[in-house]
Write a protein that holds these residues in place. Sequence first.
Motif, PDB file in Angstrom:
ATOM      1  N   LEU A 620       0.835  -1.200   0.000  1.00  0.00           N
ATOM      2  CA  LEU A 620       0.000   0.000   0.000  1.00  0.00           C
ATOM      3  C   LEU A 620       0.874   1.255   0.000  1.00  0.00           C
ATOM      4  CD1 LEU A 620      -2.658   1.585   0.294  1.00  0.00           C
ATOM      5  CD2 LEU A 620      -2.503   1.210   2.789  1.00  0.00           C
ATOM      6  N   GLY A 621       1.916   1.290   0.815  1.00  0.00           N
ATOM      7  CA  GLY A 621       2.792   2.460   0.868  1.00  0.00           C
ATOM      8  C   GLY A 621       3.446   2.732  -0.478  1.00  0.00           C
ATOM      9  N   ALA A 622       3.879   1.680  -1.177  1.00  0.00           N
ATOM     10  CA  ALA A 622       4.518   1.870  -2.479  1.00  0.00           C
ATOM     11  C   ALA A 622       3.547   2.476  -3.478  1.00  0.00           C
ATOM     12  CB  ALA A 622       5.056   0.533  -2.987  1.00  0.00           C
ATOM     13  N   ILE A 623       2.298   2.011  -3.455  1.00  0.00           N
ATOM     14  CA  ILE A 623       1.313   2.536  -4.400  1.00  0.00           C
ATOM     15  C   ILE A 623       0.976   3.994  -4.072  1.00  0.00           C
ATOM     16  CG2 ILE A 623      -1.061   2.264  -5.218  1.00  0.00           C
ATOM     17  CD1 ILE A 623      -0.663  -0.780  -4.762  1.00  0.00           C
ATOM     18  N   LEU A 624       0.870   4.327  -2.794  1.00  0.00           N
ATOM     19  CA  LEU A 624       0.649   5.720  -2.403  1.00  0.00           C
ATOM     20  C   LEU A 624       1.787   6.610  -2.912  1.00  0.00           C
ATOM     21  CD1 LEU A 624      -0.599   5.162   1.253  1.00  0.00           C
ATOM     22  CD2 LEU A 624      -1.924   6.237  -0.599  1.00  0.00           C
ATOM     23  N   ARG A 625       3.000   6.124  -2.852  1.00  0.00           N
ATOM     24  CA  ARG A 625       4.136   6.909  -3.346  1.00  0.00           C
ATOM     25  C   ARG A 625       4.022   7.151  -4.844  1.00  0.00           C
ATOM     26  NH1 ARG A 625       7.974   3.646  -1.864  1.00  0.00           N
ATOM     27  NH2 ARG A 625       8.103   2.522  -3.828  1.00  0.00           N
ATOM     28  N   HIS A 627       1.420   7.234  -6.541  1.00  0.00           N
ATOM     29  CA  HIS A 627       0.288   8.156  -6.706  1.00  0.00           C
ATOM     30  C   HIS A 627       0.691   9.595  -6.406  1.00  0.00           C
ATOM     31  CE1 HIS A 627      -3.880   7.368  -7.738  1.00  0.00           C
ATOM     32  NE2 HIS A 627      -3.769   6.115  -7.308  1.00  0.00           N
ATOM     33  N   GLY A 628       1.842   9.784  -5.807  1.00  0.00           N
ATOM     34  CA  GLY A 628       2.280  11.125  -5.421  1.00  0.00           C
ATOM     35  C   GLY A 628       1.870  11.520  -4.032  1.00  0.00           C
ATOM     36  N   ARG A 629       1.314  10.622  -3.292  1.00  0.00           N
ATOM     37  CA  ARG A 629       0.858  10.916  -1.938  1.00  0.00           C
ATOM     38  C   ARG A 629       1.990  10.526  -0.972  1.00  0.00           C
ATOM     39  NH1 ARG A 629      -5.369   8.782  -2.658  1.00  0.00           N
ATOM     40  NH2 ARG A 629      -5.533   9.292  -0.437  1.00  0.00           N
ATOM     41  N   LEU A 630       3.036  11.336  -0.987  1.00  0.00           N
ATOM     42  CA  LEU A 630       4.288  10.970  -0.330  1.00  0.00           C
ATOM     43  C   LEU A 630       4.175  10.958   1.194  1.00  0.00           C
ATOM     44  CD1 LEU A 630       6.820  12.879  -2.614  1.00  0.00           C
ATOM     45  CD2 LEU A 630       6.170  10.470  -2.679  1.00  0.00           C
ATOM     46  N   ASP A 631       3.452  11.900   1.759  1.00  0.00           N
ATOM     47  CA  ASP A 631       3.315  11.932   3.218  1.00  0.00           C
ATOM     48  C   ASP A 631       2.623  10.663   3.717  1.00  0.00           C
ATOM     49  OD1 ASP A 631       4.585  14.345   3.340  1.00  0.00           O
ATOM     50  OD2 ASP A 631       2.737  15.538   3.452  1.00  0.00           O
ATOM     51  N   GLU A 632       1.578  10.244   3.004  1.00  0.00           N
ATOM     52  CA  GLU A 632       0.870   9.023   3.399  1.00  0.00           C
ATOM     53  C   GLU A 632       1.784   7.799   3.250  1.00  0.00           C
ATOM     54  OE1 GLU A 632      -3.369   8.638   2.103  1.00  0.00           O
ATOM     55  OE2 GLU A 632      -2.883  10.482   0.998  1.00  0.00           O
ATOM     56  N   ALA A 633       2.553   7.773   2.162  1.00  0.00           N
ATOM     57  CA  ALA A 633       3.465   6.649   1.946  1.00  0.00           C
ATOM     58  C   ALA A 633       4.498   6.573   3.064  1.00  0.00           C
ATOM     59  CB  ALA A 633       4.163   6.803   0.594  1.00  0.00           C
ATOM     60  N   LEU A 634       5.077   7.724   3.411  1.00  0.00           N
ATOM     61  CA  LEU A 634       6.059   7.748   4.486  1.00  0.00           C
ATOM     62  C   LEU A 634       5.444   7.284   5.806  1.00  0.00           C
ATOM     63  CD1 LEU A 634       7.905  11.084   3.666  1.00  0.00           C
ATOM     64  CD2 LEU A 634       9.023   8.861   3.990  1.00  0.00           C
ATOM     65  N   ALA A 635       4.207   7.693   6.062  1.00  0.00           N
ATOM     66  CA  ALA A 635       3.541   7.299   7.309  1.00  0.00           C
ATOM     67  C   ALA A 635       3.338   5.784   7.357  1.00  0.00           C
ATOM     68  CB  ALA A 635       2.205   8.030   7.425  1.00  0.00           C
ATOM     69  N   ALA A 673      11.878  10.316  -3.351  1.00  0.00           N
ATOM     70  CA  ALA A 673      10.801  10.966  -4.106  1.00  0.00           C
ATOM     71  C   ALA A 673      10.435  12.321  -3.512  1.00  0.00           C
ATOM     72  CB  ALA A 673       9.573  10.051  -4.128  1.00  0.00           C
ATOM     73  N   SER A 674      10.644  12.495  -2.213  1.00  0.00           N
ATOM     74  CA  SER A 674      10.304  13.764  -1.561  1.00  0.00           C
ATOM     75  C   SER A 674      11.484  14.725  -1.490  1.00  0.00           C
ATOM     76  CB  SER A 674       9.770  13.484  -0.148  1.00  0.00           C
ATOM     77  OG  SER A 674      10.761  12.853   0.642  1.00  0.00           O
ATOM     78  N   GLY A 675      12.625  14.290  -2.063  1.00  0.00           N
ATOM     79  CA  GLY A 675      13.794  15.161  -2.085  1.00  0.00           C
ATOM     80  C   GLY A 675      14.644  15.105  -0.837  1.00  0.00           C
ATOM     81  N   GLY A 676      14.386  14.178   0.032  1.00  0.00           N
ATOM     82  CA  GLY A 676      15.208  14.044   1.242  1.00  0.00           C
ATOM     83  C   GLY A 676      16.415  13.157   0.957  1.00  0.00           C
ATOM     84  N   TRP A 677      17.283  13.652   0.087  1.00  0.00           N
ATOM     85  CA  TRP A 677      18.359  12.819  -0.455  1.00  0.00           C
ATOM     86  C   TRP A 677      19.330  12.310   0.614  1.00  0.00           C
ATOM     87  CZ3 TRP A 677      16.627  11.723  -4.964  1.00  0.00           C
ATOM     88  CH2 TRP A 677      15.955  12.688  -5.741  1.00  0.00           C
TER      89      TRP A 677
END
Length: 794
Positions: A620-625, A627-635, A673-677
């Motif tokens: 689920l987290g991978a699919i959220l990512r 989708h561009g829903r990065l905060d949800e994926a990280l959570a 994906a969120s730029g937190g390199w």
Amino acid sequence: MNGVNDNGEDASAFGRLLLRHRRAAGLTQAELAAASGVSVRALRDLERGRAQAAQRRSAAALAEAMDLAGEDRTRFLAAARDGRRRTPKADDDPSCRLPPAVADLLGRDAELKLVREAAAADSPSGVVLSIIGHPGIGKTTLAVAAAHALADRFPDGAFAVDLRGMDDQPVTSRAALEQLLRALGVPAQQVPPSGVEQQHLFRSLLTGRRVLLLLDNAADEAQVRPLLAASPGCLTLITCRRALAGLETGRWVWLEPLEPAGATALLGTIVGAERVGGEPEAAAELVALCGNLPLAVRIAGNRLATRPQWSIAYLAGQLRDVSTRLSSLAAGDLQVRSAFELSYRRLSPAARLAFRRLAVIPGSDFAADLAAVAADLAEDDVRAYLDELVDANLVQAAGAPGRYQLHDLLRIFAAERLAAEEKPEDREALADATLSHLLGTASAAARVFFPDVLTPEPFGSRREAAAWLDTEASNWLAADRAAAQQGRHREVLELALAMHWYSDGRTQQRPWHEIFTLGLAAARALGRRREEAVLLDFVGWARYFCLGDNEGGLEAHQDALRIAGETGDRREQAWALAYLASVLMRIGRLDEALARARHAVGLARELEFWLGQGTIRNTLGAILRVHGRLDEALAVHRAVLADVESRYGEANPEARRFFHATTLFNLGVDLNASGGWQRAASTFREARSLFRQGGFRLEEAQVALNEGRARREVGQHAFARVCLQLALMAFTGVPLRWERARTLAELATLDLATGDPRAAHVHRLQALALCEELGTEEARTLAADLSAGRVGRS
């Protein structure tokens, strides 16, 4: 009585001079021996004409001991020199001439080089080189070719004796010595009667000479030991089917079957290169069916040469039938089966029994424990029989210590002997016991990788279980196929179910699609609907994840979901929905993927965390990512990671290490994906370390690819290149072309960042070529980015 000594024996010119001068000096042979350092026996042989002349140093020592001076000394040393020059050649005795060299020696350049190098070595007792290998491997052909190639290095003669080691009555050492002594110029009436005296005379005749001796088709060490040309400057070549490990001094050249190109070239010399060139695929198949064994290839070639109306494909078709292959490999008096039978007959009865029962082992190699099961014998006894079989070159020691293998044609021969010498019910019992052992052990080994299995019994450790599965892979896979053909559905199903967690992290190591498809067929044959749904999910995973077949995976998971619903299996519904979500994400149907994943997570609450719940939540987290829903994926991924850490004691160390690394990898991709390199890079490094500890090379490479990008983004270019090169080395082969293309594209971008446009151009072209081969939507997208200069172009 010119030329005859006191015993009525012919004496050489040197021998006559020696006798005359010794008597003139008033010396006995013993006194001259003490004064000169030349043995009494050597003096006796010289005076009787058994030896033609003394060597230079010995002749000088004799002249000194007899106080020879002036003209007498000059003539004495000249006679010694002339006697040495008149050493007989092989042509003097036809029985010891080298056989004619084979004109078409092919594919043995490396082995011929080894023989040349050995011949050039210095050894105080001469060089002894044994050429060892299977019946029909080409030992004599190589030895004769080497003898002819080296003959110029041995001006004092090149001799050959066929010891007929495979005959019921091999040539005795004494008979062979008599041949060699006559070839060296000793008249028949002067050959000593005792074997010990013959050996001494043989060695004394070789002293100071450079002689090549070929002892062909030796029986054993006892036969060849008295015949060795044990003198500096001499070379003894021995061919034998046995290893001759008991020789005190010696070197060995082990012959393997020819490489395919060499075997095909040999076929071409017999039937004609044009004929082979006209049917290249059939020719390649033919030599493969011959096991690349030179004798078999030569026989097949002779059959074709004497039957010009036959095509190569026709003969290959005959050889495909295992039951008649050895019968088909016969031409005139040349027969592969006969060559094998000679070695088989010389085995001990117990070794013959062990050899023929090895035919029930289904894989390519084996160890003593499996051989003991197949032969129904004690393992310690089997080890001794295997040593005998290896010495006889009916079984080969494989690459790994303690492993053995049978040549394909010898396997067929073993099966023939098993059928001829054992009762049908006994053969069936042996084969059944071997399959049951392999399938049962493989299932038990795989089950220790289930996350909730905390003790690895019956193995000492999971590493030991993995080692067994890896080492015996060819056997348990072949047993699985054989069991499926025999309708042993329960065992086939158990094996497939047991492999679920073991297959994680080993996606390219085994034919998972085949293994799980066989299990699926077994479940259906048994009417086990629940297991049918499980195996459909396994098959679907193998299709999309291992083979890149997204459509095939989608179909299998849809069928699994339908059957799981019909049987009320909510756990398997959760798995099927999660698998479906992964495939839908891959093909770009993101809304459907997200809906399926949320549904799967809801059902997964009924699953234990380590047995699927955590995996489905990560999906689920991978699919959220995506989708561009990065905060949800990280959570999602941080929550899974927290559960990993809080539930560490509920899973075995290997399972939790793998899943921990997988979750960290997902978290790192979210951060990328969120730029937190920087945080991504450190997260990837931790994941990569865990995968490396577990030996999961491909997963480590996947992480390294993503870490390489993160390192590039923060300017750590050298570190980034190390990561990307690691990934590139791992991503090889057809199934990994997409991963390789992505890595090449990332390298091209790194090249530009470090000021190397030429390297960037090369990497970009390589990535484009792979994208064109793949032809998938994601490959076309990457290719467009590469072509538009968005990736890897200055």
